[in-house]
Design a protein around this motif. Sequence first.
Motif, PDB file in Angstrom:
ATOM      1  N   ARG A 208       5.311   4.170   0.873  1.00 57.08           N
ATOM      2  CA  ARG A 208       4.789   5.356   1.563  1.00 57.08           C
ATOM      3  C   ARG A 208       4.325   6.338   0.512  1.00 57.08           C
ATOM      4  O   ARG A 208       4.725   6.260  -0.643  1.00 57.08           O
ATOM      5  N   THR A 209       3.503   7.301   0.892  1.00 53.63           N
ATOM      6  CA  THR A 209       3.082   8.343  -0.029  1.00 53.63           C
ATOM      7  C   THR A 209       4.264   9.267  -0.295  1.00 53.63           C
ATOM      8  O   THR A 209       4.926   9.729   0.631  1.00 53.63           O
ATOM      9  N   PHE A 210       4.547   9.517  -1.567  1.00 51.89           N
ATOM     10  CA  PHE A 210       5.658  10.390  -1.950  1.00 51.89           C
ATOM     11  C   PHE A 210       5.404  10.934  -3.354  1.00 51.89           C
ATOM     12  O   PHE A 210       4.502  10.494  -4.045  1.00 51.89           O
ATOM     13  N   THR A 211       6.213  11.894  -3.772  1.00 49.88           N
ATOM     14  CA  THR A 211       6.167  12.432  -5.125  1.00 49.88           C
ATOM     15  C   THR A 211       7.354  11.880  -5.879  1.00 49.88           C
ATOM     16  O   THR A 211       8.506  12.050  -5.448  1.00 49.88           O
ATOM     17  N   ASP A 212       7.112  11.210  -7.020  1.00 46.93           N
ATOM     18  CA  ASP A 212       8.209  10.596  -7.766  1.00 46.93           C
ATOM     19  C   ASP A 212       8.953  11.635  -8.601  1.00 46.93           C
ATOM     20  O   ASP A 212       8.606  12.810  -8.611  1.00 46.93           O
ATOM     21  N   CYS A 213       9.991  11.191  -9.309  1.00 48.07           N
ATOM     22  CA  CYS A 213      10.835  12.104 -10.084  1.00 48.07           C
ATOM     23  C   CYS A 213      10.077  12.750 -11.240  1.00 48.07           C
ATOM     24  O   CYS A 213      10.505  13.784 -11.746  1.00 48.07           O
ATOM     25  N   GLY A 214       8.941  12.174 -11.645  1.00 49.44           N
ATOM     26  CA  GLY A 214       8.117  12.761 -12.700  1.00 49.44           C
ATOM     27  C   GLY A 214       7.098  13.753 -12.175  1.00 49.44           C
ATOM     28  O   GLY A 214       6.309  14.304 -12.940  1.00 49.44           O
ATOM     29  N   GLY A 215       7.078  13.986 -10.850  1.00 47.36           N
ATOM     30  CA  GLY A 215       6.147  14.923 -10.248  1.00 47.36           C
ATOM     31  C   GLY A 215       4.785  14.328  -9.928  1.00 47.36           C
ATOM     32  O   GLY A 215       3.860  15.045  -9.551  1.00 47.36           O
ATOM     33  N   VAL A 216       4.634  13.011 -10.053  1.00 49.00           N
ATOM     34  CA  VAL A 216       3.365  12.333  -9.785  1.00 49.00           C
ATOM     35  C   VAL A 216       3.330  11.909  -8.316  1.00 49.00           C
ATOM     36  O   VAL A 216       4.281  11.315  -7.812  1.00 49.00           O
ATOM     37  N   VAL A 217       2.229  12.228  -7.624  1.00 53.20           N
ATOM     38  CA  VAL A 217       2.072  11.815  -6.232  1.00 53.20           C
ATOM     39  C   VAL A 217       1.658  10.346  -6.207  1.00 53.20           C
ATOM     40  O   VAL A 217       0.650   9.967  -6.795  1.00 53.20           O
ATOM     41  N   ARG A 218       2.452   9.528  -5.548  1.00 56.92           N
ATOM     42  CA  ARG A 218       2.179   8.096  -5.431  1.00 56.92           C
ATOM     43  C   ARG A 218       1.708   7.816  -4.010  1.00 56.92           C
ATOM     44  O   ARG A 218       2.375   8.185  -3.050  1.00 56.92           O
ATOM     45  N   ARG A 219       0.553   7.176  -3.874  1.00 56.63           N
ATOM     46  CA  ARG A 219      -0.024   6.849  -2.572  1.00 56.63           C
ATOM     47  C   ARG A 219       0.506   5.495  -2.086  1.00 56.63           C
ATOM     48  O   ARG A 219       0.915   4.657  -2.881  1.00 56.63           O
ATOM     49  N   THR A 220       0.461   5.278  -0.801  1.00 55.96           N
ATOM     50  CA  THR A 220       0.899   4.009  -0.217  1.00 55.96           C
ATOM     51  C   THR A 220       0.130   2.850  -0.837  1.00 55.96           C
ATOM     52  O   THR A 220      -1.088   2.874  -0.917  1.00 55.96           O
ATOM     53  N   GLY A 221       0.859   1.846  -1.317  1.00 53.63           N
ATOM     54  CA  GLY A 221       0.249   0.666  -1.922  1.00 53.63           C
ATOM     55  C   GLY A 221      -0.039   0.798  -3.398  1.00 53.63           C
ATOM     56  O   GLY A 221      -0.375  -0.190  -4.049  1.00 53.63           O
ATOM     57  N   GLU A 222       0.082   1.990  -3.961  1.00 51.68           N
ATOM     58  CA  GLU A 222      -0.176   2.186  -5.399  1.00 51.68           C
ATOM     59  C   GLU A 222       0.888   1.465  -6.215  1.00 51.68           C
ATOM     60  O   GLU A 222       2.061   1.432  -5.852  1.00 51.68           O
ATOM     61  N   GLU A 223       0.467   0.877  -7.337  1.00 56.21           N
ATOM     62  CA  GLU A 223       1.385   0.152  -8.212  1.00 56.21           C
ATOM     63  C   GLU A 223       1.371   0.776  -9.594  1.00 56.21           C
ATOM     64  O   GLU A 223       0.347   1.273 -10.046  1.00 56.21           O
ATOM     65  N   TRP A 224       2.524   0.726 -10.283  1.00 59.00           N
ATOM     66  CA  TRP A 224       2.639   1.268 -11.626  1.00 59.00           C
ATOM     67  C   TRP A 224       3.816   0.618 -12.334  1.00 59.00           C
ATOM     68  O   TRP A 224       4.641  -0.042 -11.714  1.00 59.00           O
ATOM     69  N   LEU A 225       3.864   0.808 -13.635  1.00 53.99           N
ATOM     70  CA  LEU A 225       4.956   0.268 -14.451  1.00 53.99           C
ATOM     71  C   LEU A 225       5.853   1.395 -14.933  1.00 53.99           C
ATOM     72  O   LEU A 225       5.379   2.482 -15.257  1.00 53.99           O
ATOM     73  N   ILE A 226       7.127   1.103 -14.986  1.00 54.25           N
ATOM     74  CA  ILE A 226       8.084   2.014 -15.603  1.00 54.25           C
ATOM     75  C   ILE A 226       8.633   1.277 -16.810  1.00 54.25           C
ATOM     76  O   ILE A 226       9.215   0.194 -16.678  1.00 54.25           O
ATOM     77  N   THR A 227       8.435   1.861 -17.991  1.00 53.37           N
ATOM     78  CA  THR A 227       8.800   1.185 -19.235  1.00 53.37           C
ATOM     79  C   THR A 227       9.946   1.907 -19.926  1.00 53.37           C
ATOM     80  O   THR A 227      10.366   2.987 -19.525  1.00 53.37           O
ATOM     81  N   PHE A 228      10.404   1.297 -20.995  1.00 52.68           N
ATOM     82  CA  PHE A 228      11.484   1.840 -21.813  1.00 52.68           C
ATOM     83  C   PHE A 228      11.091   3.176 -22.437  1.00 52.68           C
ATOM     84  O   PHE A 228      11.943   4.023 -22.676  1.00 52.68           O
ATOM     85  N   LYS A 229       9.789   3.383 -22.686  1.00 58.17           N
ATOM     86  CA  LYS A 229       9.323   4.643 -23.277  1.00 58.17           C
ATOM     87  C   LYS A 229       9.512   5.817 -22.323  1.00 58.17           C
ATOM     88  O   LYS A 229       9.705   6.949 -22.757  1.00 58.17           O
ATOM     89  N   GLN A 230       9.480   5.560 -21.019  1.00 57.27           N
ATOM     90  CA  GLN A 230       9.647   6.620 -20.030  1.00 57.27           C
ATOM     91  C   GLN A 230      11.122   6.939 -19.775  1.00 57.27           C
ATOM     92  O   GLN A 230      11.498   8.090 -19.604  1.00 57.27           O
ATOM     93  N   SER A 231      11.939   5.883 -19.738  1.00 54.60           N
ATOM     94  CA  SER A 231      13.363   6.072 -19.439  1.00 54.60           C
ATOM     95  C   SER A 231      14.111   4.802 -19.804  1.00 54.60           C
ATOM     96  O   SER A 231      13.558   3.704 -19.728  1.00 54.60           O
ATOM     97  N   ASP A 232      15.371   4.932 -20.192  1.00 65.95           N
ATOM     98  CA  ASP A 232      16.156   3.740 -20.502  1.00 65.95           C
ATOM     99  C   ASP A 232      16.794   3.129 -19.264  1.00 65.95           C
ATOM    100  O   ASP A 232      17.175   1.968 -19.256  1.00 65.95           O
ATOM    101  N   THR A 233      16.923   3.922 -18.174  1.00 66.90           N
ATOM    102  CA  THR A 233      17.384   3.399 -16.899  1.00 66.90           C
ATOM    103  C   THR A 233      16.510   4.003 -15.797  1.00 66.90           C
ATOM    104  O   THR A 233      15.921   5.068 -15.963  1.00 66.90           O
ATOM    105  N   HIS A 234      16.433   3.310 -14.674  1.00 62.28           N
ATOM    106  CA  HIS A 234      15.658   3.835 -13.541  1.00 62.28           C
ATOM    107  C   HIS A 234      16.344   3.470 -12.243  1.00 62.28           C
ATOM    108  O   HIS A 234      16.704   2.325 -11.999  1.00 62.28           O
TER     109      HIS A 234
END
Length: 126
Positions: free
Chosen positions: A94-120
């Motif tokens: 669903r469309t939501f705002t993630d913990c980084g403040g980025v608005v994510r649209r329904t169906g959008e895909e992205w990667l979360i890497t070690f550079k962003q956080s060591d745990t998620h």
Amino acid sequence: GDEWLFEGPGTYIPRVQVNVVETVVATVIKPNQALRVRARKECKDRQGADRVTGEEWLIKQVGAYLPGVFEEVVDVVNAYVLTEKVALHMQATRTFTDCGGVVRRTGEEWLITFKQSDTHIPEVYE
């Protein structure tokens, strides 16, 4: 009729007109965990935010959490440990705002890497 939550410690002696529906026990949230909670009716959560029926959210504060009278605990969510060789491929349900403040649209895909956080800990709509 009305529903309410008697929070202890204390002794509750119900009157004749009162029916005890259930005894609620606090859930302990450990480090790298979150509690997924759903609203059973329109209510205000423990942080004072208005919630609508069926809405889900995460409680990430470490410690004991006692759900409100119109809240139900759905699940305990564990964090994923990220390394240089392990990343998370996420997709928004669903469309939501993630913990980084980025608005994510329904169906959008992205990667979360070690550079962003060591745990998620995945959000409700990830």
